[in-house]
Design a protein around this motif. Structure first.
Motif, PDB file in Angstrom:
ATOM      1  N   LEU A 159      -6.652   4.399  -3.933  1.00 23.91           N
ATOM      2  CA  LEU A 159      -5.571   3.593  -3.363  1.00 23.91           C
ATOM      3  C   LEU A 159      -4.487   3.383  -4.409  1.00 23.91           C
ATOM      4  CD1 LEU A 159      -5.431   2.213  -0.538  1.00 23.91           C
ATOM      5  CD2 LEU A 159      -6.182   0.110  -1.642  1.00 23.91           C
ATOM      6  N   VAL A 195       0.869  -1.179   0.000  1.00 23.01           N
ATOM      7  CA  VAL A 195       0.000   0.000   0.000  1.00 23.01           C
ATOM      8  C   VAL A 195       0.907   1.231   0.000  1.00 23.01           C
ATOM      9  CG1 VAL A 195      -1.800   1.274   1.206  1.00 23.01           C
ATOM     10  CG2 VAL A 195      -1.792  -1.234   1.257  1.00 23.01           C
ATOM     11  N   MET A 197      -2.768   6.443   0.157  1.00 23.87           N
ATOM     12  CA  MET A 197      -4.235   6.495   0.248  1.00 23.87           C
ATOM     13  C   MET A 197      -4.665   7.945   0.120  1.00 23.87           C
ATOM     14  SD  MET A 197      -5.393   3.869   3.274  1.00 23.87           S
ATOM     15  CE  MET A 197      -5.188   2.094   3.111  1.00 23.87           C
TER      16      MET A 197
END
Length: 211
Positions: free
Chosen positions: A86, A71, A74
């Motif tokens: 995302l 990740v 965001m």
């Protein structure tokens, strides 16, 4: 922790398509990296909320794609409540990555029983480790933190294989005396200070002249 996320490929990427996607309870995402073509994906908002609860940094994508991803970023709404977008980076679980990890304080600082106030200066630090060994958080033990003392990034408990990137001297937390107490002490010092004695001319010279 690595969450398993179901992802669906998106055919449309325009503004109107993105709005429809969000109204349907999904979050748009982009998967990129490792020299491969970008993949535009759709992930359910419920899965994103689960990702946030677990503080997961790496995820296992299933469904239309089968990848392990980090990740990267965001994008939030104006209130910081809902995730709007995302960014995901393809990774090998063994490759080294640099990530930001939250800090958790454990214990009770004795400085608070000594009349001090516990203050946190920073809540996150940057570390380097393999993508498959990213810690959910790093622990700071404050059981030995007394009044007017501080803890630095060097005091964090780092798991094996995790390297600190943030300056080790960065102050994470400290115990500070209440401002009213500090002000009273400073005022007391000023009131009790002895006046400075300033001599007129050279004292020895005056004695010699009289002699």
């Amino acid at each position: 922790m690595t969450d398993v996320i179901q992802a669906t490929k998106r055919d449309s990427t325009g503004t109107a398509a993105t709005i429809r996607l969000r109204r349907a309870g999904n979050v748009p995402a982009v998967l990129y990296g490792h020299g491969e073509a970008n993949e535009h994906l759709s992930i359910s908002a419920d899965q994103i909320r689960g990702l946030l609860r677990h503080h997961s940094k790496t995820i296992k994508l299933t469904g239309d794609v089968n990848e392990t991803a980090l990740v990267s970023d965001m994008q939030w709404d104006a209130l910081g409540i809902e995730v709007l977008h995302l960014d995901l980076i393809r990774v090998n679980l063994k490759e080294k990555v640099e990530v930001t990890v939250t800090i958790e304080t454990h214990g009770e600082a004795p400085g608070t029983r000594e009349g001090g106030i516990f203050l946190e200066n920073i809540r996150e630090v940057d570390v380097r480790c393999s993508a498959g060994a990213i810690p959910d958080s790093l622990v700071l033990d404050i059981n030995e933190l007394h009044l007017d003392e501080h803890a630095t990034a060097a005091d964090l408990q780092l798991p094996e294989g995790v390297e600190l990137i943030t300056d080790p001297e960065s102050v994470i937390a400290h115990i500070e005396a209440p401002r009213a107490e500090v002000a009273a002490e400073e005022e007391g010092v000023a009131d009790g200070a002895e006046p400075e004695v300033i001599s007129k001319g050279g004292g020895e010279g005056e004695e010699d002249e009289e002699a």
